[in-house]
Scaffold this active site. Structure first.
Site, short mmCIF file in Angstrom:
data_model
loop_
_atom_site.label_atom_id
_atom_site.label_comp_id
_atom_site.label_asym_id
_atom_site.label_seq_id
_atom_site.Cartn_x
_atom_site.Cartn_y
_atom_site.Cartn_z
CG ASP A 415 -2.20 0.73 1.06
OD1 ASP A 415 -2.34 1.43 0.04
OD2 ASP A 415 -3.07 0.61 1.94
CD GLU A 418 -0.21 6.08 -3.27
OE1 GLU A 418 -0.75 5.03 -3.66
OE2 GLU A 418 -0.14 6.41 -2.06
#
Length: 759
Positions: A415, A418
């Site tokens: 996960d 970003e």
């Protein structure tokens, strides 16, 4: 980024210089250097006090031409994309006052007679796109002297642009402004987790901008007849990639940036998650697994989300012993039930984590320029970000993954990745933080994938990743991020997925039922149909368990039917997955990728092809109605046996379906090997007991057979002549029953040998 004020004027605050002519050029074996000053040179004095762009022309692969535009030739900055550059020798000629530079069927042509500077890209003698006079720009922002480089490539009147990563805005990108910059913004805005500076058009070519930093695209927006792309800096490199078909463009692009790895067969089965903020323990996990078994719903993977670790301690790689006192035993018990185990992780280390002090002392985190760890409180309190440019930090991180795999963990959900700092961020290897922001996910996911390869072997590694950049297709699988439990978000997810799959990626998933909200029974059942007709299938949510019996009994029936349907189709799906690995053509694909000659498919983003032969049209409303397009030919709904005999110019269909059915249409001449009794996705496909032949026409048709490891075993061969079918199934390990679907009838045959004639 816009630099003009309308069509004629330069935007206030910017100064733009454009190459005006080819002044000189130099031909080398694998590159051509072209010198293009910012004014026409009529006399010697004109060579003084002006700048020029140096245009470097290369070819990394046949039918791919690279253009690098350089104003000031500065020291290279890291990182750069990992490309398969074969340094193809260029063919050059100077006929008709044109410098022609050729690779395969593609050429870049420059006028060398002093006329206006331009680049015409031709394929087989036809111009496919061009950089017109004044399209290229060397640009300075006058107030702070920030420098930019710009290119504009022309598009035709009916030319459509696709791709640029997993974008949730309109499927066709014409008219959009797209910034290639990683953002954690959900699935319903212009922001995206997976930004890829590559677009593909319906005119036989694609363009890859070889810049890992933020690339700003103006797609028929600032100039309606051009695709503009620009970056901050002194040089800009891009590649024009010729096809001519969309599949060939993707194949060439992934030959340059990397083919998708082949995920293990088990990963195509159903994944069930704890969900995120729900309360879970060993008791909860086993209750879910046993509940699926009791209801005869096959399950292949169980996923532990964030709270397998204690709160405020992500990432510690340490099980929460209050909830999971015996993790090794739990994993073993899950394995005994025939399931794989996946656990969540991310690249951030909270200040409370047992790992933070070690990481800080050894310099394993991204730092500020003053030497302190770069920290913030967004997501986890005081978290640092692992610096994967530091080999020791990467080794440190990977060792904890090895420990988990030694416990029995089979896969990792990677996960985040970003929200990577740009301002005042210092990397171990000196990487430019502006270039590293998008690229970080590549290093992160590569580190995790490499451990899986090391421990599991080729073909058995699978991550479940959210972020991606160029080349990340080598580390499948990717899922769509944080969506909502609403039909509009379900449609957004598909649109974003199709855009992503046109950007070089082969496999994709999404949270069935939506992530953020409580799902209604209605949307859960409709999303289940869609999710189990995607390449990968996972139930996951935020605040709600996603087991079907939490909704209603029919949800259990829907889940059972569509899981079993997917498992039955695995001989077909895994062969298509192997083809994706071989070619770069995605398993799920937009309609136009399969039917590029049919203009009716060019805007379709609410249906798709699952491999070459199956058309899927999910249902996006609570009335059960669906309007979808069928290209010409005979098609058969493999769930209902309804036949559609469609004229050559295609047909729009509006229908209504219950929750146990939807449009799942087999193309004419489809040969589908099936096992309706399969309990897992990983089985002996060559022993599948049923063979279905759909609307066979005169001639010979084949379907490749692979095993559960991706090895090609041979072909099923079907020949139709004079109303008889000659069948060769010698590639199979057992004789299947044969079902011939012809018009609206189904005939069943029992084979006596591998080569038989059916009447």
């Amino acid at each position: 980024m816009k630099f003009t004020n309308g069509y004629w004027l330069t935007k206030e605050g910017f100064a733009v210089n454009n190459p005006k002519q080819v002044y000189d050029y130099k031909i080398n074996d694998d590159n051509v250097q072209i010198y293009a000053p910012y004014k026409k040179i009529n006399e010697r004095g004109d060579t003084l006090n002006i700048g020029m762009t140096t245009v470097s022309v290369t070819s990394p692969l046949k039918n791919v031409i690279g253009i690098k535009l350089t104003h000031f030739d500065q020291l290279p900055k890291d990182p750069s994309f990992d490309l398969n550059d074969q340094h193809v020798k260029l063919a050059t000629s100077t006929d008709d006052n044109t410098l022609r530079i050729q690779s395969g069927d593609l050429s870049a042509n420059f006028p060398i007679d002093g006329s206006d500077f331009e680049i015409n890209f031709e394929a087989n003698g036809q111009v496919i796109t061009k950089s017109e006079p004044n399209a290229e720009g060397e640009i300075t922002k006058t107030d702070d002297q920030t420098h930019y480089m710009r290119e504009q490539l022309s598009i035709g009147i009916d030319e459509l642009v696709y791709g640029l990563g997993e974008r949730f805005t309109s499927f066709v990108k014409n008219g959009q402004v797209v910034d290639i910059v990683q953002k954690d913004g959900g699935t319903g805005s212009e922001q995206a987790y997976k930004n890829i500076p590559f677009y593909i058009t319906n005119k036989g070519y694609g363009v890859f901008v070889n810049q890992p930093e933020t690339v700003s695209f103006e797609v028929a927006s600032e100039n309606t007849s051009r695709v503009q792309f620009s970056i901050e800096g002194e040089s800009l490199e891009y590649y024009v990639i010729y096809g001519p078909t969309p599949k060939e463009i993707l194949s060439n692009y992934t030959s340059l940036t990397g083919k998708p790895a082949l995920p293990p067969a088990w990963s195509f089965g159903l994944w069930l998650s704890t969900s995120f903020t729900t309360d879970y323990s060993e008791k909860t996990v086993m209750k879910f697994i046993d509940g699926m078994k009791e209801r005869n719903i096959p399950l292949d993977v169980f996923h532990f989300d964030c709270f397998w670790m204690k709160g405020f301690e992500w990432t510690s790689f340490e099980w929460d012993k209050d909830a999971f006192p015996d993790p090794e035993g739990l994993i073993s018990r899950i394995h005994d039930k025939g399931l794989k185990v996946c656990v969540w992780l991310n690249p951030y280390i909270s200040q409370k984590s047992r790992l933070f002090k070690v990481g800080k002392e050894k310099g394993y985190f991204i730092k500020h320029s003053d030497g302190n760890v770069w920290q913030w409180d967004l997501w986890q309190a005081g978290q640092g970000v692992v610096d994967f440019t530091n080999p020791e930090a990467t080794k440190w991180y990977k060792n904890y993954l090895r420990e988990l795999m030694d416990m029995g963990v089979d896969a990792f959900k990677t996960d985040f990745g970003e929200r990577i700092p740009v301002e005042d961020a210092v990397y171990y290897d000196g990487s430019d933080p502006k270039r590293m922001h998008n690229y970080y996910t590549y290093l992160y996911n590569k580190a995790v994938f490499d451990v899986l390869l090391e421990k599991k072997g080729e073909g058995q590694a699978a991550v479940f990743a959210r972020s991606a950049t160029v080349g990340s297709q080598k580390f499948p699988v990717h899922w769509g991020g944080d969506n909502l439990s609403r039909y509009v978000s379900m449609a957004d997810s598909l649109r974003g997925g199709l855009s992503f799959l046109l950007s070089g990626f082969g496999f994709w998933s999404h949270d069935i039922g939506g992530f953020e909200d409580n799902a209604s029974a209605d949307i859960y059942k409709r999303w289940t149909q869609f999710g189990l007709l995607s390449s990968h299938s996972r139930y996951h949510g935020n605040i709600e368990y996603r087991v079907p019996w939490n909704y209603d009994e029919e949800a259990v029936d829907v889940t059972r039917k569509f899981v079993k349907n997917k498992l039955a189709l695995m001989p077909y799906l895994y062969d298509e997955a192997v083809r994706t690995h071989e070619t770069g053509v995605p398993l799920m694909r937009p309609m136009f990728l399969e039917f590029g000659e049919d203009q009716n498919t060019y805007h379709l983003d609410t249906q798709y092809m699952l491999g070459a032969d199956l058309l899927v049209a999910p249902i996006f409303n609570d009335q059960g109605t669906v309007k979808y397009y069928i290209p010409g030919g005979k098609w058969t709904n493999i769930l209902t046996n309804q036949v559609y005999d469609v004229a050559k110019n295609g047909e729009w269909i509006t229908e209504k379906y219950d929750y146990l059915n939807l449009p799942l249409l087999a193309r004419q001449n489809s040969i589908l090997l099936m096992n309706p009794d399969a309990e897992h996705a990983d089985y002996d496909y060559a022993k599948a007991p049923e063979l279905h032949l759909y609307q066979m026409t005169e001639g010979t048709h084949t379907q490749r057979v692979v095993d559960h490891l991706g090895k090609v075993l041979g072909d099923i061969k079907v020949t139709v002549a004079d109303g008889k079918i000659t069948l060769d199934v010698s590639a199979l390990a057992a004789l299947p029953k044969v079902y011939v679907h012809q018009d609206d009838r189904v005939k069943e045959f029992t084979l006596e040998n591998a080569k038989s004639t059916l009447n």
